[in-house]
Design a protein around this motif. Structure first.
Motif, short mmCIF file in Angstrom:
data_model
loop_
_atom_site.label_atom_id
_atom_site.label_comp_id
_atom_site.label_asym_id
_atom_site.label_seq_id
_atom_site.Cartn_x
_atom_site.Cartn_y
_atom_site.Cartn_z
N SER A 160 0.83 -1.20 0.00
CA SER A 160 0.00 0.00 0.00
C SER A 160 0.87 1.25 0.00
CB SER A 160 -0.92 0.03 1.23
OG SER A 160 -1.81 -1.06 1.22
N LEU A 161 0.54 2.17 -0.90
CA LEU A 161 1.22 3.46 -0.97
C LEU A 161 0.23 4.54 -0.55
CD1 LEU A 161 3.74 5.15 -1.97
CD2 LEU A 161 2.44 5.44 -4.10
N VAL A 162 0.63 5.39 0.38
CA VAL A 162 -0.16 6.57 0.74
C VAL A 162 0.58 7.78 0.20
CG1 VAL A 162 -1.15 7.95 2.59
CG2 VAL A 162 -1.10 5.46 2.79
N VAL A 179 -4.33 9.96 -0.60
CA VAL A 179 -4.94 8.80 -1.23
C VAL A 179 -4.10 7.57 -0.91
CG1 VAL A 179 -5.90 10.18 -3.11
CG2 VAL A 179 -3.69 9.06 -3.40
N SER A 180 -4.76 6.44 -0.91
CA SER A 180 -4.09 5.15 -0.75
C SER A 180 -4.15 4.41 -2.08
CB SER A 180 -4.76 4.34 0.35
OG SER A 180 -4.15 3.07 0.47
N ILE A 181 -3.03 3.88 -2.53
CA ILE A 181 -2.95 3.17 -3.80
C ILE A 181 -2.46 1.75 -3.54
CG2 ILE A 181 -1.92 3.12 -6.11
CD1 ILE A 181 -1.46 6.15 -5.81
N THR A 222 -7.83 4.82 -3.42
CA THR A 222 -8.90 5.10 -2.47
C THR A 222 -8.60 6.41 -1.77
OG1 THR A 222 -9.25 2.74 -2.05
CG2 THR A 222 -10.14 4.29 -0.43
N MET A 223 -9.59 7.32 -1.75
CA MET A 223 -9.41 8.57 -1.05
C MET A 223 -9.44 8.34 0.46
SD MET A 223 -8.82 11.73 -1.50
CE MET A 223 -9.17 11.70 -3.24
N LEU A 224 -8.41 8.81 1.15
CA LEU A 224 -8.37 8.67 2.60
C LEU A 224 -8.86 9.93 3.31
CD1 LEU A 224 -4.94 6.86 3.20
CD2 LEU A 224 -7.23 5.86 3.10
N PHE A 225 -8.30 11.09 2.93
CA PHE A 225 -8.66 12.34 3.58
C PHE A 225 -8.70 13.46 2.54
CE2 PHE A 225 -6.47 9.87 6.86
CZ PHE A 225 -7.46 9.85 7.85
N ASP A 271 -6.14 2.53 6.99
CA ASP A 271 -7.24 2.74 6.06
C ASP A 271 -7.95 4.07 6.27
OD1 ASP A 271 -8.65 2.36 8.40
OD2 ASP A 271 -9.71 0.56 7.74
N GLY A 272 -7.41 4.92 7.16
CA GLY A 272 -7.99 6.24 7.40
C GLY A 272 -9.00 6.30 8.51
#
Length: 699
Positions: free
Chosen positions: A252-254, A270-272, A280-283, A326-327
């Motif tokens: 996982s890359l943030v 975002v998390s990739i 995936t948008m985190l914040f 995962d935020g």
């Protein structure tokens, strides 16, 4: 210059430029070794070469050189198995002869020569993130906007090169950044598995049809012996901001992603997923910047910095937040801590963050508990720390530290805050200054402090002339060594140098910054005068011989001072803001600029309105490739000085030093020498009454 000053490396600009410079440090996974990036002057004196050196991380032993190439190496990190990765444009024996682009290289921990593990047509940029548990990194690299693949990028670059096209078509803002044009490339993030590089004996393949039309020839396929970079961001735009973090398992890359809104932008996280590229948008919050992600050693927690956008009404806090990877369960920590984090990383036990932050003229290490506990300052010396690396085995920290008289050097910080210097290939230079702290009470009662560097020999019998040196930013602090703005060169020539932190400076809390917000010409100006008064009240400082200088925001303040007092005998203004209405639309960061000033304050605080009140000789300095403070500021300042102060014979007391191929900073060693020689000649003429002189290199 005195004979005594000549014994220091700061007494000669050639000797100063030749000083080796430690620019970075990386710590091995087992905590036993540190790799330093060291820059040394090229033989022709026109640039710096960088090499990697290894030192024991416990303070024992000696330094050992790892790399040696004319192109140099930078950006070193360790892989999980202890190999060293770096970026270099050194020749690759397996690449085409004309390939001069920088690539990602691997130096095996087990020994042997370094080898390139990428062959990107546009070259490798920087290592954005590295996994702790597996051999995987994320590399930032540029592809042309319409490129459909790595091979297509090579084809398009060949087409532009063959037709000698350099034009760029923009459909978004900004178009420039600091010192370079943006586009036609866009920065992508690529996952690279260094261990997948194969060692084979390749059979040379003949080139294609040399008579094919330009751009028609198919480029060679990406080498099968190298790990093919996986594009995690196939349509990035100009989206990547400050920071990315890779989970320990490399899955996982943030990343920080920018959202552009006209001339404004905000940052979100975002998390990739590396395997699929799914994002995936985190914040994401309107009017809020969320950036600088870090992932815990166990891969469960995420830390980041959150800041509500500042407005002309007030600055806002830089907040530390943590959440699950995962935020979820997001919460603020260190909420009562009134400092701005410059660097963050997880402590070895993942129960706290290790943070570097400006504080009271230093930049210590802090420990910020994740459970909401009290923030603890770890180091208590007069240094600024940077490049902090946590040893997960011991919980100790390896970092670089420096201050105004001590260049960056590697150290190990123990749990109790004690410090052990590490071996270094760079001996610490002797310096001609005594570092003392000075304070003053501002007009509103606020405490204003700074550092005063006194030259050797300054005394009541022989007081030293004073040089007020104003820092840039303005959200900054005089607390660390600077190769570009080095006060030791002035103290070597007999000047006392005052390095103050006026209103807007960091390290004193949000209220101190707010004192100068939307009013640069108010408290910052009176703070500078107050602390100058405190400095010249000393018997070892000559109150009758003073000068002022600064660059960027410091140049703005120099211009403001010139129009509001004649107490200084000379003023040097570098890369300075002059006409704020003009600057607002030409800087590369127009959105930020317009968000921190009201239109009325922009007029009230513009130095150009007071040009008729200037009574002090000015040395104006600007680089043509300065996109943060465009050269139009320096040109307009010079023309308005010439319009008002030119004598009948065409002469003018002011001076304008112009660099056609430099930017916001004067970086080429030969130009830096000309910069300092011109500045010191100007100061000596007006402060000490010396004869005018100019460097021979200026003709």
């Amino acid at each position: 210059m005195t004979d005594h000053a000549a014994s220091f490396p700061f007494g000669s600009l050639d000797d100063y430029n030749a000083l080796p410079r430690i620019e970075g440090v990386a710590l091995s996974p087992d905590g036993d070794r540190a790799v330093l990036t060291v820059a040394t002057l090229r033989r022709d004196g026109t640039g710096y070469e960088r090499a990697l050196w290894e030192v024991p991380a416990d303070g024992s032993g000696s330094a050992r050189r790892l790399t040696r190439s004319a192109a140099g190496e930078s950006g070193a990190v360790f892989t999980a198995r202890g190999d060293v990765l770096f970026v270099s444009a050194r020749p690759d024996a397996e690449a085409p002869d004309e390939d001069e682009a920088a690539q990602l290289w691997l130096l095996p921990a087990a020994g042997g020569e370094a080898r390139a593990i990428t062959r990107l047509a546009g070259g490798a940029g920087t290592i954005a993130a590295c996994a702790e548990g597996v051999d995987r990194v994320v590399l930032a690299a540029d592809l042309l906007r319409s490129a459909l693949s790595l091979e297509d990028d090579a084809r398009l670059r060949g087409l532009r090169r063959a037709k000698k096209v350099r034009a760029i078509l923009h459909d978004s803002y900004p178009v420039r950044f600091w010192d370079h044009d943006l586009g036609p490339e866009q920065t992508h993030l690529f996952a690279v598995d260094p261990g997948a590089a194969g060692d084979t004996i390749e059979v040379p393949v003949a080139d294609g049809d040399e008579e094919a039309g330009v751009g028609d020839r198919s480029p060679a396929p990406y080498p099968s012996t190298l790990p093919r970079p996986r594009d995690l961001t196939p349509h990035p735009g100009r989206s990547f901001g400050s920071g990315a973090a890779l989970s320990p398992d490399g899955e996982s890359l943030v990343a920080t992603v920018s959202v552009f809104e006209g001339v404004n932008r905000r940052h979100r996280l975002v998390s990739i997923e590396v395997a699929t590229g799914e994002s995936t948008m985190l914040f994401d919050e309107v009017g809020v910047d969320i950036e600088r992600p870090r992932i815990s050693h166990d891969g469960r927690s995420l830390a980041f910095v959150r800041a509500v956008k500042s407005t002309p009404a007030a600055p806002t806090q830089q907040e530390l937040w943590v959440s699950a990877l995962d935020g979820s369960d997001a919460r603020r920590i260190g909420s009562d801590w009134d400092r701005w984090p410059a660097e963050i990383c997880f402590a070895a036990d993942d129960a706290s963050l290790i943070v570097v932050a400006d504080s009271d003229g230093r930049a210590p290490l802090f420990r910020v508990p994740l459970d909401g506990g009290t923030v603890e300052q770890i180091t208590a010396d007069d240094f600024a720390y940077a490049h902090a690396c946590v040893d997960v085995a011991t919980g100790e920290v390896v970092a670089l530290r420096s201050n105004a008289v001590t260049p960056p050097h590697p150290v190990r910080v123990h749990q109790d805050g004690s410090v052990t210097p590490l071996a270094s290939p760079v001996p610490a230079p002797s310096h001609p200054a005594n570092l003392v702290e000075v304070e003053a009470a501002a007009d509103d009662g606020a405490r204003v402090r700074g550092w005063l560097l006194l030259p050797d020999g300054a005394s009541p019998e022989t007081p030293a002339p004073l040089l007020l040196w104003i820092h840039g930013g303005p959200l900054s602090s005089w607390n660390a060594w600077s190769w570009r703005w080095n006060p030791n060169l002035a103290t070597a020539r007999g000047y006392a140098v005052l390095l103050p932190d006026p209103a807007l400076s960091t390290g004193y809390g949000l209220a101190f910054i707010a004192r100068g917000w939307n009013a640069w010409g108010a408290a910052p100006y009176t703070d500078l005068l107050a602390i100058t008064d405190a400095a010249v009240a000393r018997a070892d400082v000559d109150a009758g011989r003073t000068a002022a200088m600064g660059g960027s925001f410091g140049g703005y303040m120099a211009n403001w001072i010139a129009g509001h007092t004649d107490r200084f005998r000379a003023i040097v203004t570098h890369a300075s803001l002059w006409a704020l209405d003009q600057f607002a639309g030409t800087t590369d960061s127009a959105g930020y600029w317009k968000s921190i000033f009201t239109p009325e304050a922009m007029v009230e605080n513009s130095p150009h309105r007071f040009v008729d009140d200037i009574r002090t000789p000015l040395l104006v300095i600007h680089g043509d490739r300065d996109y943060r403070v465009p050269v139009g500021e320096g040109l307009r300042l010079w023309s308005e000085l010439a319009e008002r102060f030119t004598e009948e014979d065409g002469s003018i007391v002011h001076r304008y030093l112009y660099f056609p191929d430099e930017n916001h900073w004067i970086l080429k060693p030969q130009h830096a020498a000309v910069w300092y020689e011109t500045v010191f000649a100007f100061l000596d003429e007006h402060v000490r009454g010396c004869e005018p002189r100019r460097p021979e290199e200026l003709g």
